[in-house]
Design a protein around this motif. Structure first.
Motif, PDB file in Angstrom:
ATOM      1  N   CYS A 129      40.404  64.751 -26.504  1.00  0.00           N
ATOM      2  CA  CYS A 129      41.491  64.433 -25.464  1.00  0.00           C
ATOM      3  C   CYS A 129      41.801  63.124 -24.955  1.00  0.00           C
ATOM      4  O   CYS A 129      41.355  61.934 -25.623  1.00  0.00           O
ATOM      5  CB  CYS A 129      41.043  64.749 -23.433  1.00  0.00           C
ATOM      6  SG  CYS A 129      42.619  64.464 -23.005  1.00  0.00           S
ATOM      7  N   LEU A 130      43.465  63.482 -25.342  1.00  0.00           N
ATOM      8  CA  LEU A 130      43.789  61.371 -25.095  1.00  0.00           C
ATOM      9  C   LEU A 130      44.744  61.500 -24.276  1.00  0.00           C
ATOM     10  O   LEU A 130      45.609  62.445 -23.420  1.00  0.00           O
ATOM     11  CB  LEU A 130      44.724  61.299 -26.253  1.00  0.00           C
ATOM     12  CG  LEU A 130      45.795  59.937 -26.047  1.00  0.00           C
ATOM     13  CD1 LEU A 130      44.929  58.971 -26.574  1.00  0.00           C
ATOM     14  CD2 LEU A 130      46.205  59.909 -28.001  1.00  0.00           C
ATOM     15  N   ASN A 131      44.055  60.693 -23.241  1.00  0.00           N
ATOM     16  CA  ASN A 131      45.197  59.720 -22.479  1.00  0.00           C
ATOM     17  C   ASN A 131      45.725  59.118 -21.962  1.00  0.00           C
ATOM     18  O   ASN A 131      45.501  57.685 -22.507  1.00  0.00           O
ATOM     19  CB  ASN A 131      43.724  59.999 -20.611  1.00  0.00           C
ATOM     20  CG  ASN A 131      43.608  61.596 -20.369  1.00  0.00           C
ATOM     21  OD1 ASN A 131      44.779  62.256 -19.874  1.00  0.00           O
ATOM     22  ND2 ASN A 131      42.022  62.033 -20.691  1.00  0.00           N
ATOM     23  N   GLY A 132      46.703  58.428 -21.734  1.00  0.00           N
ATOM     24  CA  GLY A 132      47.696  57.556 -21.301  1.00  0.00           C
ATOM     25  C   GLY A 132      48.592  57.047 -20.983  1.00  0.00           C
ATOM     26  O   GLY A 132      48.938  58.530 -19.947  1.00  0.00           O
ATOM     27  N   VAL A 133      48.807  56.321 -20.428  1.00  0.00           N
ATOM     28  CA  VAL A 133      50.163  56.088 -19.822  1.00  0.00           C
ATOM     29  C   VAL A 133      52.068  55.706 -21.306  1.00  0.00           C
ATOM     30  O   VAL A 133      51.641  54.466 -22.713  1.00  0.00           O
ATOM     31  CB  VAL A 133      50.972  55.130 -19.498  1.00  0.00           C
ATOM     32  CG1 VAL A 133      52.533  54.388 -19.029  1.00  0.00           C
ATOM     33  CG2 VAL A 133      49.527  55.141 -18.382  1.00  0.00           C
ATOM     34  N   LEU A 134      52.814  55.947 -21.194  1.00  0.00           N
ATOM     35  CA  LEU A 134      53.596  56.082 -22.447  1.00  0.00           C
ATOM     36  C   LEU A 134      54.452  54.838 -22.349  1.00  0.00           C
ATOM     37  O   LEU A 134      54.448  54.302 -20.808  1.00  0.00           O
ATOM     38  CB  LEU A 134      54.842  57.492 -22.889  1.00  0.00           C
ATOM     39  CG  LEU A 134      54.547  58.909 -23.310  1.00  0.00           C
ATOM     40  CD1 LEU A 134      55.322  59.872 -22.689  1.00  0.00           C
ATOM     41  CD2 LEU A 134      53.118  58.479 -24.543  1.00  0.00           C
ATOM     42  N   ASN A 135      55.110  54.110 -23.531  1.00  0.00           N
ATOM     43  CA  ASN A 135      55.968  53.094 -23.238  1.00  0.00           C
ATOM     44  C   ASN A 135      56.736  52.781 -22.012  1.00  0.00           C
ATOM     45  O   ASN A 135      57.594  52.080 -21.871  1.00  0.00           O
ATOM     46  CB  ASN A 135      56.932  52.455 -24.460  1.00  0.00           C
ATOM     47  CG  ASN A 135      55.561  51.938 -25.065  1.00  0.00           C
ATOM     48  OD1 ASN A 135      54.247  52.011 -25.249  1.00  0.00           O
ATOM     49  ND2 ASN A 135      55.586  51.828 -26.346  1.00  0.00           N
ATOM     50  N   ASN A 136      57.415  54.305 -21.602  1.00  0.00           N
ATOM     51  CA  ASN A 136      58.650  54.921 -20.728  1.00  0.00           C
ATOM     52  C   ASN A 136      57.731  54.947 -18.661  1.00  0.00           C
ATOM     53  O   ASN A 136      58.227  55.347 -18.125  1.00  0.00           O
ATOM     54  CB  ASN A 136      59.697  55.567 -20.780  1.00  0.00           C
ATOM     55  CG  ASN A 136      58.430  57.164 -20.954  1.00  0.00           C
ATOM     56  OD1 ASN A 136      57.369  57.246 -20.584  1.00  0.00           O
ATOM     57  ND2 ASN A 136      59.592  57.940 -21.600  1.00  0.00           N
ATOM     58  N   GLU A 137      55.976  54.457 -19.480  1.00  0.00           N
ATOM     59  CA  GLU A 137      55.580  54.848 -18.146  1.00  0.00           C
ATOM     60  C   GLU A 137      55.272  55.768 -17.345  1.00  0.00           C
ATOM     61  O   GLU A 137      55.138  55.799 -16.750  1.00  0.00           O
ATOM     62  CB  GLU A 137      56.077  53.440 -16.656  1.00  0.00           C
ATOM     63  CG  GLU A 137      56.289  52.117 -17.125  1.00  0.00           C
ATOM     64  CD  GLU A 137      56.588  51.362 -16.198  1.00  0.00           C
ATOM     65  OE1 GLU A 137      57.120  51.663 -15.159  1.00  0.00           O
ATOM     66  OE2 GLU A 137      56.470  50.107 -16.210  1.00  0.00           O
ATOM     67  N   CYS A 138      55.474  57.077 -18.426  1.00  0.00           N
ATOM     68  CA  CYS A 138      55.551  58.239 -17.639  1.00  0.00           C
ATOM     69  C   CYS A 138      54.164  58.890 -18.306  1.00  0.00           C
ATOM     70  O   CYS A 138      53.885  57.990 -19.334  1.00  0.00           O
ATOM     71  CB  CYS A 138      56.179  59.220 -18.278  1.00  0.00           C
ATOM     72  SG  CYS A 138      57.685  59.928 -18.390  1.00  0.00           S
ATOM     73  N   SER A 139      52.549  59.518 -17.773  1.00  0.00           N
ATOM     74  CA  SER A 139      51.325  59.603 -17.891  1.00  0.00           C
ATOM     75  C   SER A 139      51.977  60.692 -18.842  1.00  0.00           C
ATOM     76  O   SER A 139      52.232  61.162 -18.628  1.00  0.00           O
ATOM     77  CB  SER A 139      50.721  59.593 -17.061  1.00  0.00           C
ATOM     78  OG  SER A 139      51.250  60.764 -16.720  1.00  0.00           O
ATOM     79  N   PHE A 140      50.097  60.688 -19.667  1.00  0.00           N
ATOM     80  CA  PHE A 140      50.260  61.654 -20.947  1.00  0.00           C
ATOM     81  C   PHE A 140      48.981  61.907 -21.560  1.00  0.00           C
ATOM     82  O   PHE A 140      47.769  61.365 -21.357  1.00  0.00           O
ATOM     83  CB  PHE A 140      50.847  60.499 -22.033  1.00  0.00           C
ATOM     84  CG  PHE A 140      51.016  61.080 -23.333  1.00  0.00           C
ATOM     85  CD1 PHE A 140      52.159  62.133 -23.826  1.00  0.00           C
ATOM     86  CD2 PHE A 140      49.804  60.717 -24.340  1.00  0.00           C
ATOM     87  CE1 PHE A 140      51.767  62.613 -25.320  1.00  0.00           C
ATOM     88  CE2 PHE A 140      50.113  61.222 -25.923  1.00  0.00           C
ATOM     89  CZ  PHE A 140      51.143  62.098 -26.225  1.00  0.00           C
ATOM     90  N   THR A 141      49.223  63.115 -21.905  1.00  0.00           N
ATOM     91  CA  THR A 141      47.857  63.593 -22.193  1.00  0.00           C
ATOM     92  C   THR A 141      47.658  64.493 -23.132  1.00  0.00           C
ATOM     93  O   THR A 141      48.952  65.800 -23.422  1.00  0.00           O
ATOM     94  CB  THR A 141      47.228  65.197 -20.899  1.00  0.00           C
ATOM     95  OG1 THR A 141      47.148  64.192 -19.568  1.00  0.00           O
ATOM     96  CG2 THR A 141      46.067  65.716 -21.281  1.00  0.00           C
ATOM     97  N   PHE A 142      47.140  64.717 -24.123  1.00  0.00           N
ATOM     98  CA  PHE A 142      47.260  64.607 -25.269  1.00  0.00           C
ATOM     99  C   PHE A 142      46.223  65.573 -25.891  1.00  0.00           C
ATOM    100  O   PHE A 142      45.054  65.098 -26.308  1.00  0.00           O
ATOM    101  CB  PHE A 142      47.664  63.823 -26.522  1.00  0.00           C
ATOM    102  CG  PHE A 142      47.446  63.840 -28.104  1.00  0.00           C
ATOM    103  CD1 PHE A 142      46.246  64.135 -28.310  1.00  0.00           C
ATOM    104  CD2 PHE A 142      48.960  63.661 -28.623  1.00  0.00           C
ATOM    105  CE1 PHE A 142      45.780  64.175 -29.815  1.00  0.00           C
ATOM    106  CE2 PHE A 142      47.974  63.830 -30.093  1.00  0.00           C
ATOM    107  CZ  PHE A 142      46.684  63.924 -30.436  1.00  0.00           C
ATOM    108  N   GLN A 143      45.576  67.427 -26.418  1.00  0.00           N
ATOM    109  CA  GLN A 143      44.587  67.758 -26.307  1.00  0.00           C
ATOM    110  C   GLN A 143      44.168  68.330 -27.688  1.00  0.00           C
ATOM    111  O   GLN A 143      45.598  69.234 -27.831  1.00  0.00           O
ATOM    112  CB  GLN A 143      43.867  67.999 -25.436  1.00  0.00           C
ATOM    113  CG  GLN A 143      43.166  68.662 -25.216  1.00  0.00           C
ATOM    114  CD  GLN A 143      41.706  68.887 -24.266  1.00  0.00           C
ATOM    115  OE1 GLN A 143      42.244  68.866 -23.551  1.00  0.00           O
ATOM    116  NE2 GLN A 143      40.675  68.328 -24.394  1.00  0.00           N
TER     117      GLN A 143
END
Lengths: 304, 177
Positions: A129-143
């Motif tokens: 699982c990858l959690n983080g914030v995109l450069n446009n400041e939207c939070s983002f989860t990838f799994q």
């Protein structure tokens, strides 16, 4: 991208020097111990079966096979414990330092159900699982997930079949999209009359050939899918040979990327930091993050 | 005789289906046309506010305001999409004036108007694309065999696609000082 990757790869080699030494030491220790245990067991069995010398070659081959399997699983285990997430984190943090990989299953079935990609499924198996914030400041989860359905075979035995395997991601948008929009890969079954409800006709024949777009508001659907956005998705498909599917609901942008193999798994028979393998991880992570950011930017730019 | 009746029946069914499909497609075009009209009307309803707002900063461009008001009235009378496109382009041109007047550009009312007009322009573009898709579907049926025969019999005429760029070229350009 290649130049950028070269720098990241060099940085990765430098940062992981000590960890690689620890990994090698642990692997050596575990393999020696396993070999010793297998050797002792083998000698004991050979002594017990003293009178059956004909069985010796068979037993020795069996012991070797067993030892190879044990060694591979020990190596994989050590790699996953010590190196895997360190490598993936360095790759993800090259995009944004807030990104962090771990093995927590943060996408549960309810969230996946909300995306409406699959409604009828029984379980979700997830990892990486990858959690983080995109450069446009939207939070983002990838799994990486496998969406599975329970089926019974002829003998009544239950097993699971994969309805989807690949990457699933969610971008949380700071705006609310009041309609339900979904873009899925074209399928003959989608053309059945009862499935054509809310299907939009798009003005790009090349996009229509690959995708079906559904939205309960024609105008909103067309606003999101401008000629430019459609081309971006087609370009991504051409470049990375992946068919991104998109669902936009309330303040969530869901995207999924079907991949028919385990995506971020190290091949134990390759070098620890195999250039090609790490590059493939980097391309996968960065391409998915980039298209998610790109598409969310397109949605955010819309004057809803 | 039975075969002849069966063939005649099949042909009749086919004609019926095709005729209904033409009517359906034509209605879809009318529906898209009316949604363009709705968005244009919504956009044009803001023109008086826009004119009042811009006028305060550039009174010498009186002719532009007079012209757009006249064009708008003409559109409300004719409801012709081509006239609508002309007014719409003029409306965009007035918005562009803001770029030349920093005080106007900073005016809150102008910013809000700009935002609303931009939102409507975006919806308008989507509505035009839907209209063009509907027209293409309808025109294809008129051109393609064998539906072209039915189109000829029932006098279904081809519709014109909406070309925004063409409309922009044809529009009477307002000269700014």
């Amino acid at each position: 991208m290649e130049n950028n990757f070269n720098t990241i790869y060099e940085e990765l080699k430098e940062k992981l020097k000590d960890d690689i030494l620890v990994y090698k030491k642990n692997v050596r220790k575990s393999i020696s111990l396993a070999t010793l245990i297998v050797a002792i067991i083998l000698i004991a069995i050979l002594l017990v079966l003293r009178n059956f010398t004909a069985l010796y070659p068979f037993l020795i081959i069996l012991a070797i096979i067993f030892l190879v399997i044990v060694c591979v699983s020990l190596k994989t285990n050590e790699y996953n414990n010590i190196l895997k997430y360190k490598i993936l984190n360095i790759l993800a943090q090259s995009y944004n330092p807030t990104c962090k990989f771990d093995n927590s299953p943060s996408i549960d079935s309810k969230i996946y159900k909300d995306s409406t990609f699959n409604i009828d499924f029984d379980r979700i198996v997830s990892e990486d699982c990858l959690n983080g914030v995109l450069n446009n400041e939207c939070s983002f989860t990838f799994q990486e997930i496998s969406v599975q359905k329970k089926v019974k075979n002829n003998k009544g035995k239950i097993h699971f079949i994969n309805l989807f395997h690949g990457i699933f991601c969610i971008v949380e948008l700071p705006i609310i999209f009041s309609y339900d929009l979904k873009v899925i890969k074209n399928d003959i079954s989608n053309n059945l009359w009862f499935k054509r409800k809310n299907k939009l006709e798009m003005d790009s024949t090349s996009f229509e050939k690959v995708y079906d777009v559904y939205c309960n508001n024609k105008i909103a659907g067309m606003q999101v899918f401008t000629a430019d956005t459609m081309q971006k998705i087609l370009d991504f498909k051409e470049k990375y040979k992946m068919y991104p599917e998109i669902s936009l609901k309330k303040n969530n942008l869901y995207m999924r990327f079907p991949i028919f193999k385990n995506c971020l798994e190290h091949n134990i028979f390759k070098n620890i930091l195999d250039y090609k393998e790490i590059e493939s991880f980097y391309i996968l992570i960065s391409s998915i993050i980039n298209i998610s950011e790109n598409f969310s930017n397109d949605v955010l730019d819309l004057p809803f | 005789m039975v075969i002849f009746i069966v063939i005649l029946f099949v042909i009749l069914i086919y004609v019926l289906i095709q005729y209904n499909s033409f009517v359906k497609k034509k209605n879809a075009i009318e529906q898209s046309k009316s949604s363009i009209d709705v968005y244009l009307t919504q956009r044009f309803d803001l023109i008086p506010n826009l004119v009042t707002c811009v006028k305060a900063y550039c009174e010498h461009e009186e002719s532009i305001f007079k012209e757009i008001t006249e064009l708008r009235s003409k559109y409300y009378e004719t409801r012709n999409l081509k006239d609508g496109a002309i007014v719409n382009n003029e409306c965009n041109d007035i918005l562009a004036i803001g770029e030349n007047y920093p005080d106007l550009k900073a005016n809150t009312q102008f910013i809000n108007l700009q935002k609303n007009l931009q939102k409507m322009e975006n919806q308008l573009q989507a509505a035009r694309r839907i209209y063009n898709i509907d027209v293409t579907n309808y025109n294809n049926s008129i051109d393609m065999f064998p539906s072209s025969i039915i189109a000829k019999i029932f006098h279904f005429e081809k519709e014109e696609l909406f070309d925004a760029e063409e409309e922009a070229k044809n529009s009477t350009k307002i000269k700014y000082n």
